[in-house]
Design a protein around this motif. Structure first.
Motif, PDB file in Angstrom:
ATOM      1  N   ASP A 100     -23.212  12.126  13.104  1.00 35.04           N
ATOM      2  CA  ASP A 100     -23.123  11.533  14.348  1.00 35.04           C
ATOM      3  C   ASP A 100     -22.244  10.228  14.308  1.00 35.04           C
ATOM      4  N   LEU A 101     -20.959  10.350  13.499  1.00 32.44           N
ATOM      5  CA  LEU A 101     -20.216   9.219  13.082  1.00 32.44           C
ATOM      6  C   LEU A 101     -19.237   9.160  14.580  1.00 32.44           C
ATOM      7  N   LYS A 102     -18.949   7.600  14.894  1.00 32.76           N
ATOM      8  CA  LYS A 102     -18.052   7.503  15.929  1.00 32.76           C
ATOM      9  C   LYS A 102     -16.590   7.201  15.226  1.00 32.76           C
ATOM     10  N   LEU A 103     -16.419   7.900  14.306  1.00 32.30           N
ATOM     11  CA  LEU A 103     -15.022   7.803  13.516  1.00 32.30           C
ATOM     12  C   LEU A 103     -14.413   9.146  13.307  1.00 32.30           C
ATOM     13  N   GLN A 104     -13.163   8.959  13.277  1.00 29.73           N
ATOM     14  CA  GLN A 104     -12.298  10.174  12.859  1.00 29.73           C
ATOM     15  C   GLN A 104     -12.403  10.106  11.272  1.00 29.73           C
ATOM     16  N   LEU A 105     -12.463  11.356  10.820  1.00 35.01           N
ATOM     17  CA  LEU A 105     -12.164  11.665   9.164  1.00 35.01           C
ATOM     18  C   LEU A 105     -11.009  12.295   8.976  1.00 35.01           C
ATOM     19  N   TYR A 106     -10.350  12.112   7.797  1.00 34.13           N
ATOM     20  CA  TYR A 106      -9.007  12.676   7.739  1.00 34.13           C
ATOM     21  C   TYR A 106      -8.945  13.374   6.264  1.00 34.13           C
ATOM     22  N   SER A 107      -8.082  14.479   6.452  1.00 32.60           N
ATOM     23  CA  SER A 107      -7.955  15.320   5.263  1.00 32.60           C
ATOM     24  C   SER A 107      -6.773  14.878   4.404  1.00 32.60           C
ATOM     25  N   ALA A 136       0.791  -1.299   0.052  1.00 26.29           N
ATOM     26  CA  ALA A 136       0.065  -0.048  -0.029  1.00 26.29           C
ATOM     27  C   ALA A 136       0.820   1.160  -0.151  1.00 26.29           C
ATOM     28  N   PRO A 137       0.669   1.973  -1.009  1.00 28.60           N
ATOM     29  CA  PRO A 137       1.482   3.441  -0.906  1.00 28.60           C
ATOM     30  C   PRO A 137       1.235   4.057   0.610  1.00 28.60           C
ATOM     31  N   ALA A 138       2.396   4.670   1.101  1.00 33.09           N
ATOM     32  CA  ALA A 138       2.457   5.341   2.267  1.00 33.09           C
ATOM     33  C   ALA A 138       1.648   6.671   2.440  1.00 33.09           C
ATOM     34  N   PHE A 139       1.067   7.109   3.435  1.00 35.87           N
ATOM     35  CA  PHE A 139       0.667   8.438   3.717  1.00 35.87           C
ATOM     36  C   PHE A 139       0.436   8.661   4.928  1.00 35.87           C
ATOM     37  N   THR A 140       0.366  10.361   5.176  1.00 36.37           N
ATOM     38  CA  THR A 140       0.219  10.498   6.556  1.00 36.37           C
ATOM     39  C   THR A 140      -1.104  11.720   6.552  1.00 36.37           C
ATOM     40  N   VAL A 141      -2.129  11.654   7.150  1.00 30.49           N
ATOM     41  CA  VAL A 141      -3.116  12.403   7.008  1.00 30.49           C
ATOM     42  C   VAL A 141      -3.551  12.917   8.372  1.00 30.49           C
ATOM     43  N   THR A 142      -4.351  14.169   8.288  1.00 30.45           N
ATOM     44  CA  THR A 142      -4.621  15.082   9.646  1.00 30.45           C
ATOM     45  C   THR A 142      -6.148  14.662   9.828  1.00 30.45           C
TER      46      THR A 142
END
Length: 161
Positions: A86-93, A8-14
């Motif tokens: 009301d999501l119990k997840l973090q979303l990432y940008s 999998a291609p590496a990534f870092t997200v906020t």
């Protein structure tokens, strides 16, 4: 080109909580489900996220699975989406489209401009993509119950396509 069977291609997200998350850190704990989302306005994305939000605890508790939903939207718009549904997840940008380009690719929308293609990727603990589904139609999604079953049976397809 399919990513299935490749590293999998590496990534870092906020995230919507302000933290950074890298794929490398996430796979240390167990499998990872990566979701590429069209945008905070996408009702199909919201529906898919609801299923993952409902199964997030089970995926984490029983399989040490991290769910990483990623959009190009700014964090502020993703916070609105998370709270509205009301999501119990973090979303990432991924504002520069780097991660989504490496995974699902992008398309041009008349209304929203450049947007990610919707995709679901399941990455094992070695960082290998075991499952890939890129939506040819915005409504074509992999839901959490399938991802959970796929991980539970050791990354085997439960039925042939």
């Amino acid at each position: 080109m399919s990513l299935e069977g490749t590293q999998a291609p590496a990534f870092t997200v906020t995230g919507t909580d302000g933290s950074s998350l890298s794929l490398a850190d996430a796979v240390e704990n167990g499998p990872v489900v990566v979701l590429t989302l069209r945008g905070h306005w996408c009702s199909y994305c919201a529906e898919q996220l609801q299923t993952f939000s409902n199964h997030a605890y089970d995926l984490w508790r029983n399989h040490d699975t991290t769910i990483i939903p990623i959009s190009h939207d700014p964090v502020s718009k993703l916070v609105e989406m998370r709270d509205r549904f009301d999501l119990k997840l973090q979303l990432y940008s991924d504002p520069d489209f780097e991660m989504v380009t490496a995974y699902s690719g992008t398309e041009q929308s008349k209304k929203h401009g450049k947007i990610p293609l919707s995709g679901t990727f399941i990455v094992d603990e070695e960082g290998v993509v075991q499952y890939e589904q890129i939506a040819e139609n915005a409504a074509d999604r992999t839901y959490a119950n399938y991802a959970r079953h796929f991980i539970n049976i050791g990354f085997e397809r439960p039925y042939t396509e």
